[in-house]
Design an enzyme around this catalytic site. Structure first.
Site, PDB file in Angstrom:
ATOM      1  N   ASP A 129       3.336  -2.202  12.821  1.00  0.00           N
ATOM      2  CA  ASP A 129       4.678  -1.868  12.596  1.00  0.00           C
ATOM      3  C   ASP A 129       5.677  -2.893  13.128  1.00  0.00           C
ATOM      4  OD1 ASP A 129       3.563   0.493  11.542  1.00  0.00           O
ATOM      5  OD2 ASP A 129       4.051   1.648  12.874  1.00  0.00           O
ATOM      6  N   ARG A 164       6.731  -2.352 -16.821  1.00  0.00           N
ATOM      7  CA  ARG A 164       6.380  -1.120 -16.083  1.00  0.00           C
ATOM      8  C   ARG A 164       7.305  -1.482 -14.780  1.00  0.00           C
ATOM      9  NH1 ARG A 164       0.237   0.289 -17.049  1.00  0.00           N
ATOM     10  NH2 ARG A 164       0.650   1.904 -18.787  1.00  0.00           N
TER      11      ARG A 164
HETATM   12  O1  F6P Z   1       1.347   2.676  14.077  1.00  0.00           O
HETATM   13  C1  F6P Z   1       0.479   2.141  13.042  1.00  0.00           C
HETATM   14  C2  F6P Z   1       0.710   2.941  11.801  1.00  0.00           C
HETATM   15  O2  F6P Z   1      -0.297   2.335  11.221  1.00  0.00           O
HETATM   16  C3  F6P Z   1       1.874   3.328  11.100  1.00  0.00           C
HETATM   17  O3  F6P Z   1       2.461   2.447  10.418  1.00  0.00           O
HETATM   18  C4  F6P Z   1       1.321   4.556  10.477  1.00  0.00           C
HETATM   19  O4  F6P Z   1       2.458   5.485  10.134  1.00  0.00           O
HETATM   20  C5  F6P Z   1       0.347   5.091  11.479  1.00  0.00           C
HETATM   21  O5  F6P Z   1      -0.087   4.254  12.183  1.00  0.00           O
HETATM   22  C6  F6P Z   1      -0.732   5.927  10.825  1.00  0.00           C
HETATM   23  O6  F6P Z   1      -1.498   6.607  11.895  1.00  0.00           O
HETATM   24  P1  F6P Z   1      -2.915   7.289  11.770  1.00  0.00           P
HETATM   25  O7  F6P Z   1      -3.791   6.133  11.451  1.00  0.00           O
HETATM   26  O8  F6P Z   1      -3.099   7.887  12.932  1.00  0.00           O
HETATM   27  O9  F6P Z   1      -2.778   8.200  10.379  1.00  0.00           O
END
Ligand code: F6P
Length: 325
Positions: A129, A164
């Site tokens: 992130d 599209r």
């Molecule tokens: O924190 C990293 C991340 O990949 C975020 O981008 C995402 O919202 C979240 O983890 C998803 O978490 P999980 O793998 O627990 O569904």
């Protein structure tokens, strides 16, 4: 005082390059003559005492692999004082006197709590992130971005063939960094992120403008945590089809972005930060996260990191818009 025996764990969402960081922590510590334990399943393994003593061979052949050989978890029990006390007992029983936590915001909050209880802990900045204060870029971002970009490039080809409009949803529940950078690098018409309000009508305007400008496609990149996510935008386009004049199709990349082999950049970053964490413990530091700031490996106190979210750059958001012509 420098520790003689350390443990390393990965926590939260896995990120490509975590393995390279585990390898760097292990080999840097062994190089100093310390003992190293790998802890399985994040903080859960710390509480349950799932430790394995590592040699240099334990971390052989993993630098090129995505995911984490240690496994990862989001552990509710570690959020309680009781859970953390159990973890401290396990660390003491194994004779461990230092810990490296490889992970993002939630993981570093856990590291901070443990360091506040007097145990030496150093974090390594790792999350796709890129929302962690204390590192200009975190482990996994470059790989995730390249995965998103490959998908965007492919979608543009099919979008152009059919004239599209597409929305690509990328990860980022609270952070729009991946969406913004994928939008700039992929030449998107619009970027829709949690940090900036973007009404559906504005999305429709920007995508329609692409056709007015003579483009054969229209593409938006949406972060999963945007106020109006990709699916609610599709519903809006359907509802207002007669007026807008076209539909949008959605491709959700989801966890695909977290898999795959780490790029050269992520392997090198992870190696630098893993070694940097061991160097920080050797200097007697605790309660810090090791990241890269202006291309130098640097420690930032976790008190300045936890509970914060690295803001996105308004200049980059503006740049994405300027390029959309
Ligand atoms: O924190 C990293 C991340 O990949 C975020 O981008 C995402 O919202 C979240 O983890 C998803 O978490 P999980 O793998 O627990 O569904």
């Amino acid at each position: 005082m420098a520790p003689k025996s350390i443990a390393v764990l990965t926590s939260g969402g896995d990120a490509p390059g975590m393995n390279a960081a585990i390898r760097a922590v292990t080999r840097s510590a062994l190089f100093r003559g310390w003992q190293v334990y790998g802890v399985r399943h994040g903080y859960t393994g710390l509480i349950e005492g799932i430790f394995e003593q590592f040699t240099a061979r334990s971390v052989g052949g993993i630098i090129q692999q995505g995911g984490t050989l240690l496994g990862s978890a989001r552990c509710e029990e570690f959020m309680t004082e009781d859970g953390r006390l159990r973890a401290l007992r396990e660390l003491a029983q194994h004779g461990v006197d230092g810990l490296v936590v490889i992970g993002g915001n939630g993981s570093q909050s856990g590291a901070y709590c443990l360091s506040q209880m007097g145990f030496p802990v150093v974090g390594v900045a790792s999350t796709i992130d890129n929302d962690l204060v204390g590192s200009d870029i975190t482990i996994g971002v470059d790989t995730a971005l390249n995965v998103a970009l490959e998908a965007i490039d492919r979608l543009k080809i099919t979008a152009s063939s059919h004239e599209r409009a597409f929305l690509v949803e990328v990860m980022g529940r609270k952070s729009g960094y991946l969406a913004l950078m994928a939008g700039i690098a992929g030449g998107a018409e619009i970027v829709i992120i949690p940090e900036i309000e973007m009404p559906p009508e504005k999305v429709a305007e920007e995508l329609s403008r692409a056709y007015t400008l003579g483009k054969g496609h229209a593409l938006g990149v949406v972060a999963e945590g945007a106020q109006h996510d990709a699916h609610s935008l599709v519903a809006y386009f359907k509802e207002h089809h007669a007026r807008i004049g076209f539909d949008v199709r959605v491709t959700t990349l989801g966890h695909v972005q977290r898999g795959g082999a780490p790029t050269a950049y992520d392997r090198i970053l992870a190696t630098r930060l893993g070694a940097g964490a061991v160097a920080a413990l050797a200097r007697g530091e605790s309660g810090v996260v090791v990241g890269v700031i202006r291309n130098e490996v640097a420690s930032t106190p976790l008190s300045e990191v936890v509970g914060k979210q690295k803001p996105i750059s308004p200049e980059l958001f503006e740049l994405a818009h300027i390029m959309n012509q």
